[in-house]
Design a protein around this motif. Structure first.
Motif, PDB file in Angstrom:
ATOM      1  N   ALA A  77       0.837  -1.196   0.000  1.00  0.00           N
ATOM      2  CA  ALA A  77       0.000   0.000   0.000  1.00  0.00           C
ATOM      3  C   ALA A  77       0.874   1.249   0.000  1.00  0.00           C
ATOM      4  O   ALA A  77       1.881   1.313   0.703  1.00  0.00           O
ATOM      5  CB  ALA A  77      -0.922  -0.002   1.212  1.00  0.00           C
ATOM      6  N   GLY A  78       0.473   2.207  -0.802  1.00  0.00           N
ATOM      7  CA  GLY A  78       1.244   3.429  -0.959  1.00  0.00           C
ATOM      8  C   GLY A  78       2.212   3.392  -2.121  1.00  0.00           C
ATOM      9  O   GLY A  78       2.777   4.426  -2.498  1.00  0.00           O
ATOM     10  N   GLY A  79       2.416   2.218  -2.685  1.00  0.00           N
ATOM     11  CA  GLY A  79       3.343   2.073  -3.796  1.00  0.00           C
ATOM     12  C   GLY A  79       2.741   2.446  -5.127  1.00  0.00           C
ATOM     13  O   GLY A  79       1.587   2.902  -5.219  1.00  0.00           O
ATOM     14  N   SER A  80       3.519   2.227  -6.181  1.00  0.00           N
ATOM     15  CA  SER A  80       3.110   2.607  -7.534  1.00  0.00           C
ATOM     16  C   SER A  80       3.350   1.467  -8.517  1.00  0.00           C
ATOM     17  O   SER A  80       4.258   0.646  -8.320  1.00  0.00           O
ATOM     18  CB  SER A  80       3.908   3.831  -8.008  1.00  0.00           C
ATOM     19  OG  SER A  80       3.661   4.957  -7.192  1.00  0.00           O
ATOM     20  N   LEU A  81       2.538   1.450  -9.547  1.00  0.00           N
ATOM     21  CA  LEU A  81       2.723   0.546 -10.680  1.00  0.00           C
ATOM     22  C   LEU A  81       2.327   1.296 -11.947  1.00  0.00           C
ATOM     23  O   LEU A  81       1.493   2.214 -11.901  1.00  0.00           O
ATOM     24  CB  LEU A  81       1.862  -0.713 -10.554  1.00  0.00           C
ATOM     25  CG  LEU A  81       2.270  -1.788  -9.559  1.00  0.00           C
ATOM     26  CD1 LEU A  81       1.172  -2.846  -9.470  1.00  0.00           C
ATOM     27  CD2 LEU A  81       3.595  -2.412  -9.938  1.00  0.00           C
ATOM     28  N   ARG A  82       2.905   0.887 -13.056  1.00  0.00           N
ATOM     29  CA  ARG A  82       2.516   1.463 -14.348  1.00  0.00           C
ATOM     30  C   ARG A  82       2.106   0.326 -15.271  1.00  0.00           C
ATOM     31  O   ARG A  82       2.911  -0.547 -15.592  1.00  0.00           O
ATOM     32  CB  ARG A  82       3.674   2.241 -14.964  1.00  0.00           C
ATOM     33  CG  ARG A  82       3.283   2.994 -16.234  1.00  0.00           C
ATOM     34  CD  ARG A  82       4.487   3.641 -16.852  1.00  0.00           C
ATOM     35  NE  ARG A  82       4.144   4.590 -17.906  1.00  0.00           N
ATOM     36  CZ  ARG A  82       4.823   4.718 -19.037  1.00  0.00           C
ATOM     37  NH1 ARG A  82       5.869   3.955 -19.262  1.00  0.00           N
ATOM     38  NH2 ARG A  82       4.451   5.615 -19.932  1.00  0.00           N
ATOM     39  N   LEU A  83       0.841   0.348 -15.678  1.00  0.00           N
ATOM     40  CA  LEU A  83       0.328  -0.646 -16.603  1.00  0.00           C
ATOM     41  C   LEU A  83       0.471  -0.145 -18.034  1.00  0.00           C
ATOM     42  O   LEU A  83       0.322   1.045 -18.297  1.00  0.00           O
ATOM     43  CB  LEU A  83      -1.137  -0.948 -16.317  1.00  0.00           C
ATOM     44  CG  LEU A  83      -1.483  -1.401 -14.905  1.00  0.00           C
ATOM     45  CD1 LEU A  83      -2.968  -1.757 -14.818  1.00  0.00           C
ATOM     46  CD2 LEU A  83      -0.629  -2.566 -14.454  1.00  0.00           C
ATOM     47  N   GLN A 140      -0.785   4.975 -15.076  1.00  0.00           N
ATOM     48  CA  GLN A 140       0.111   5.196 -13.952  1.00  0.00           C
ATOM     49  C   GLN A 140      -0.708   5.170 -12.678  1.00  0.00           C
ATOM     50  O   GLN A 140      -1.650   5.953 -12.531  1.00  0.00           O
ATOM     51  CB  GLN A 140       0.833   6.538 -14.096  1.00  0.00           C
ATOM     52  CG  GLN A 140       1.774   6.868 -12.957  1.00  0.00           C
ATOM     53  CD  GLN A 140       2.945   5.916 -12.877  1.00  0.00           C
ATOM     54  OE1 GLN A 140       3.560   5.583 -13.893  1.00  0.00           O
ATOM     55  NE2 GLN A 140       3.279   5.473 -11.667  1.00  0.00           N
ATOM     56  N   MET A 141      -0.359   4.284 -11.778  1.00  0.00           N
ATOM     57  CA  MET A 141      -1.113   4.108 -10.538  1.00  0.00           C
ATOM     58  C   MET A 141      -0.209   4.430  -9.360  1.00  0.00           C
ATOM     59  O   MET A 141       0.787   3.740  -9.138  1.00  0.00           O
ATOM     60  CB  MET A 141      -1.635   2.677 -10.435  1.00  0.00           C
ATOM     61  CG  MET A 141      -2.444   2.233 -11.646  1.00  0.00           C
ATOM     62  SD  MET A 141      -3.232   0.621 -11.431  1.00  0.00           S
ATOM     63  CE  MET A 141      -1.796  -0.435 -11.295  1.00  0.00           C
ATOM     64  N   ASN A 142      -0.553   5.469  -8.639  1.00  0.00           N
ATOM     65  CA  ASN A 142       0.202   5.896  -7.461  1.00  0.00           C
ATOM     66  C   ASN A 142      -0.660   5.764  -6.213  1.00  0.00           C
ATOM     67  O   ASN A 142      -1.884   5.641  -6.301  1.00  0.00           O
ATOM     68  CB  ASN A 142       0.662   7.346  -7.634  1.00  0.00           C
ATOM     69  CG  ASN A 142       1.572   7.550  -8.826  1.00  0.00           C
ATOM     70  OD1 ASN A 142       2.367   6.677  -9.178  1.00  0.00           O
ATOM     71  ND2 ASN A 142       1.467   8.710  -9.465  1.00  0.00           N
ATOM     72  N   GLN A 180      -2.871  -8.911 -13.385  1.00  0.00           N
ATOM     73  CA  GLN A 180      -3.242  -8.893 -11.977  1.00  0.00           C
ATOM     74  C   GLN A 180      -2.469  -7.806 -11.239  1.00  0.00           C
ATOM     75  O   GLN A 180      -1.236  -7.694 -11.386  1.00  0.00           O
ATOM     76  CB  GLN A 180      -2.934 -10.249 -11.336  1.00  0.00           C
ATOM     77  CG  GLN A 180      -3.188 -10.311  -9.842  1.00  0.00           C
ATOM     78  CD  GLN A 180      -4.653 -10.278  -9.475  1.00  0.00           C
ATOM     79  OE1 GLN A 180      -5.473 -10.985 -10.070  1.00  0.00           O
ATOM     80  NE2 GLN A 180      -5.012  -9.453  -8.481  1.00  0.00           N
ATOM     81  N   VAL A 181      -3.183  -7.044 -10.438  1.00  0.00           N
ATOM     82  CA  VAL A 181      -2.576  -6.069  -9.531  1.00  0.00           C
ATOM     83  C   VAL A 181      -2.990  -6.445  -8.119  1.00  0.00           C
ATOM     84  O   VAL A 181      -4.182  -6.560  -7.826  1.00  0.00           O
ATOM     85  CB  VAL A 181      -3.023  -4.631  -9.859  1.00  0.00           C
ATOM     86  CG1 VAL A 181      -2.568  -3.657  -8.772  1.00  0.00           C
ATOM     87  CG2 VAL A 181      -2.485  -4.210 -11.220  1.00  0.00           C
ATOM     88  N   THR A 182      -2.020  -6.654  -7.248  1.00  0.00           N
ATOM     89  CA  THR A 182      -2.282  -7.014  -5.862  1.00  0.00           C
ATOM     90  C   THR A 182      -1.599  -6.002  -4.965  1.00  0.00           C
ATOM     91  O   THR A 182      -0.390  -5.791  -5.066  1.00  0.00           O
ATOM     92  CB  THR A 182      -1.773  -8.424  -5.539  1.00  0.00           C
ATOM     93  OG1 THR A 182      -2.401  -9.358  -6.424  1.00  0.00           O
ATOM     94  CG2 THR A 182      -2.093  -8.794  -4.101  1.00  0.00           C
ATOM     95  N   VAL A 183      -2.385  -5.371  -4.088  1.00  0.00           N
ATOM     96  CA  VAL A 183      -1.859  -4.369  -3.168  1.00  0.00           C
ATOM     97  C   VAL A 183      -2.048  -4.900  -1.757  1.00  0.00           C
ATOM     98  O   VAL A 183      -3.169  -5.166  -1.319  1.00  0.00           O
ATOM     99  CB  VAL A 183      -2.582  -3.021  -3.334  1.00  0.00           C
ATOM    100  CG1 VAL A 183      -1.937  -1.958  -2.439  1.00  0.00           C
ATOM    101  CG2 VAL A 183      -2.567  -2.578  -4.789  1.00  0.00           C
TER     102      VAL A 183
END
Length: 127
Positions: free
Chosen positions: A14-20, A82-84, A122-125
């Motif tokens: 949690a609080g991290g970032s990913l870019r799809l 972009q997911m922040n 898949q995105v897992t937070v």
């Protein structure tokens, strides 16, 4: 025919970032639109963000405004998300979709209006 291939998903705290990324191939028009949707286990596919393939018109779901941003690179036929500040409730399979033809945003937010889909990533937070 259109093919869409998503990449960039993974596990993040949690609080991290990913870019799809979504790579598109085939034939499409400037009137078309692309969107990112997500589907959590047991849930329905929901709109996350969308962009028309021409102009600057974009929209984001209220749940991700200020944290996620959709962008595109028409020269490379790619769309990005972009997911922040990711939260555990962002955990889902994320899909890239393409809809043919000009449409207003209430239609572009409806996954049933899209003709083409990628396989999902898949995105897992974790909390």
């Amino acid at each position: 025919q259109v093919q869409l291939v998503e990449s960039g998903g993974g596990w993040v705290q949690a609080g991290g970032s990913l870019r799809l990324s979504c790579a598109a191939s085939g034939r499409f028009s400037r009137d078309d639109a692309m969107g990112w949707f997500r589907q959590a286990p047991g849930g329905e596919r929901e709109f996350v963000a969308g962009t028309r393939l021409s102009g600057d018109s974009k929209q984001h779901a209220d749940s991700v405004k200020g944290r996620f941003a959709i962008s595109r690179d028409n020269a490379k036929n790619m769309v990005f998300l972009q997911m922040n500040s990711l939260k555990p409730e962002d955990t889902a399979v994320y899909y890239c979709g393409l809809r043919r033809g000009r449409a207003i945003w209430p239609i572009l937010r409806d996954p049933d209006q899209y003709q083409y889909w990628g396989q999902g990533t898949q995105v897992t937070v974790s909390s």
